[in-house]
Design an enzyme around this catalytic site. Structure first.
Site, short mmCIF file in Angstrom:
data_model
loop_
_atom_site.label_atom_id
_atom_site.label_comp_id
_atom_site.label_asym_id
_atom_site.label_seq_id
_atom_site.Cartn_x
_atom_site.Cartn_y
_atom_site.Cartn_z
CG ASP A 201 -1.80 1.14 1.38
OD1 ASP A 201 -2.67 1.27 0.52
OD2 ASP A 201 -1.66 1.94 2.33
CD GLU A 243 -2.44 2.34 -3.46
OE1 GLU A 243 -3.46 3.01 -3.70
OE2 GLU A 243 -1.77 2.50 -2.43
C1 BGC Z 1 -5.75 2.61 -0.01
C2 BGC Z 1 -6.76 3.48 0.64
C3 BGC Z 1 -6.16 4.00 1.93
C4 BGC Z 1 -4.79 4.65 1.73
C5 BGC Z 1 -4.05 4.86 3.00
C6 BGC Z 1 -4.61 3.57 -0.29
O1 BGC Z 1 -3.75 3.19 -1.16
O2 BGC Z 1 -6.22 2.04 -1.20
O3 BGC Z 1 -7.95 2.81 0.87
O4 BGC Z 1 -7.02 4.96 2.46
O5 BGC Z 1 -3.99 3.84 0.94
O6 BGC Z 1 -3.64 3.65 3.55
#
Ligand code: BGC
Length: 534
Positions: A201, A243
């Site tokens: 993430d 991501e």
């Molecule tokens: C996730 C979100 C989240 C954010 C902070 C993003 O990449 O997809 O849902 O709020 O990261 O963790």
């Protein structure tokens, strides 16, 4: 010579939100045991890899992306043993499982943060503290609607702490070797439960440096390469999915390898989401003009042979419009989010089917692009049956409502009197009409169309692995391209317009209709699509 393709390069992903999927104990929350009960649905659809959203103990300010304990499971969802059981049950059905690894930040309730605010060793330096809130001023604010600054004052410590998301999510200090090591320990714990990898993430923001926008820094890449080396050494079959909501040229370094030579193997992430193509699919469709898609794919660098993009149409967040121009963003808002409540931060909090006016032709068309453009497709839970949304729920909760299994009370999701979120029950998208049981029984349903897409996708490696070549055509509404791999070519035709388009094709086989096509002109009706193999 390409290496033998690995499992993730041909995978069909499904993004599963445990809280929404199935409640097994009647408390109104979906849970891990409930998800196990529903795995046959996913195996039947043809999914080959699940991506589980966070299930950690958390105050749920950011729905679990605010982690209070990296080594546990939120009581609403079950236990660590349930997590292991879910992974095993998925494996038993031939599906792999990846889960979120949230590295950038924790919850402010995490014991590390509580100790850090009290300056207790060894956690004193686990977060990014400062006497001033004037540092790193070139870093943008991501949760624009809620946060006025990336710094928040902590009265216990008497300093500001840095956070790229909610103020309840302090950023970890990745300049601290102890934090770097802690993340390896966390990864090892979850891999020990049988996972097949992680969706990492928010990785662009791990490290901050003055005078930069604090995104994609070389120091961040250096750490991520260490993470990859650690994973390769201990779990060579596992993947890391990146991501990074960035332009294609800024995502390219996350794959590693040599930017000028795709035959050099990637040594950072195996996979990366292709964020910028997503809004352009909607843009191209609304304009009836292929240009936005052709341009962004033309701007997409080649990636190492052992890597793969991940494609998606929607996910659990707002439809992000960060990777479009300001003018395009306003156009997208006007076209797709006419009511203020549909907008959130720099995006749109709506699901696929409502965005496309619940027009079955458009829903199929975008799904067809999901399966034919390069990159592994990811289906967001509920989109396989065209679920709706509830824009009046807080934050992004409107696209996270309970899965609609059948027409019984609570959509077959739960026996509880009160649910974590209301089921969608309006006339168009309500569970009474839109549900899995009804669609399975109807061979003409969206569910069955997607099931056919998946079967066709799996039958023809060119769709997963093939080169991409766009074809020219005088009508801008025609988005036509070839995917070629090992002597096979699939010609993919998409009509983005509301008028018929005629196009010349060679002899071939229609993969979806499973019927021969003779050389000549074919006519694509409004929003029509064909996959023709030669
Ligand atoms: C996730 C979100 C989240 C954010 C902070 C993003 O990449 O997809 O849902 O709020 O990261 O963790």
């Amino acid at each position: 010579m390409s290496p033998v393709p690995t499992w993730y390069q041909t995978a069909v992903f499904y993004e599963l939100y445990v809280r929404a999927f199935q409640d097994s104990n009647g408390d109104g929350n979906g849970d891990l045991r409930g998800a196990i009960q529903r795995l046959d649905h996913l195996a039947d659809l043809g999914v080959t890899c699940l991506w589980l959203l966070p299930t950690f103990p958390s105050p749920l300010v950011d729905d679990g992306y605010d982690i209070a304990d990296y080594f546990g499971v939120h009581a609403d969802y079950g236990t660590v043993e349930d997590f292991r059981a879910l992974v095993e049950a998925a494996h038993a059905r031939g599906m792999r499982v990846i889960a979120d690894l949230v590295m950038n930040h924790t919850s402010d309730q995490h014991p590390w943060f509580q100790a850090s605010r009290r300056r207790e060793a060894p956690y004193d330096d686990y977060y990014v503290w400062s006497d001033t809130d004037q540092k790193y001023e070139d870093a943008r604010i991501i949760f624009l609607d809620t946060e006025p600054s990336n710094w928040t004052w902590d009265k216990v410590r008497g300093q500001y702490f840095w956070h790229r998301f909610y103020r309840q999510q302090p950023d970890l200090n990745f300049d601290n070797p102890a934090v770097q090591q802690a993340m390896f320990d966390i990864a090892r714990f979850w891999m020990g439960l049988g996972l097949d990898g992680f969706r990492a993430d928010a990785v662009p923001y791990l490290i901050e440096r003055e005078g930069t926008n604090c995104e994609n820094l070389p120091e961040t890449h250096a750490y991520l390469k260490q993470l990859r080396a650690f994973m390769d050494a201990e779990y060579p079959e596992a993947i890391l999915l990146c991501e990074a909501n960035q332009w294609p040229e800024d995502v390219r370094p996350y794959f590693g390898g040599d930017p000028d030579d795709p035959t050099v193997l990637g040594d950072e992430f195996h996979m990366g989401f292709h964020f910028p193509v997503m809004p352009r699919l909607y843009m191209a469709l609304k304009r009836g003009d292929r240009t936005p898609v052709v341009e962004i794919m033309g701007r997409t660098p080649s990636i190492p042979v052992n890597c793969q993009w991940c494609m998606f149409l929607r996910n659990h967040d707002e439809l992000t419009l960060e990777m479009v121009t300001e003018e395009e963003r306003h156009w997208m808002w006007r076209e797709y989010a006419p009511e203020a409540r549909m907008r959130l931060n720099l995006g749109i909090r709506r699901r696929l089917a409502p965005l496309l006016d619940n027009d079955r032709r458009k829903i199929e068309l975008l799904n067809s692009l999901l399966f034919t453009l390069p990159g592994s497709p990811i289906i967001y839970y509920g989109d396989e049956i065209g679920m709706g949304d509830d824009i009046w729920l807080h934050d992004r909760n409107g696209v996270r409502t309970p899965m609609q299994w059948d027409g019984s009370a609570n959509a077959g999701f739960s026996d509880a009197d009160s649910l974590y979120a209301p089921v969608i029950s309006d006339e168009v998208f309500g569970y009474q009409r839109v549900n899995v049981v009804a669609q399975k029984a109807d061979p003409a349903s969206l569910y069955h169309t997607l099931r056919r897409f998946i079967a066709a996708y799996k039958s023809q490696p060119a769709l997963a692995l093939g080169d991409l070549r766009f074809l020219d055509h005088p009508d801008p509404a025609l988005l036509a391209f070839e995917r070629s791999y090992e002597g096979k070519t699939v010609l993919c035709l998409h009509n983005l317009g509301e008028h018929d388009v005629r196009v010349a094709v060679p002899d071939g086989q229609d993969m979806l209709a499973d019927a021969p096509v003779s050389a000549g002109e074919v006519s694509l009706p409004a929003y029509g699509y064909r996959w023709l193999i030669q």
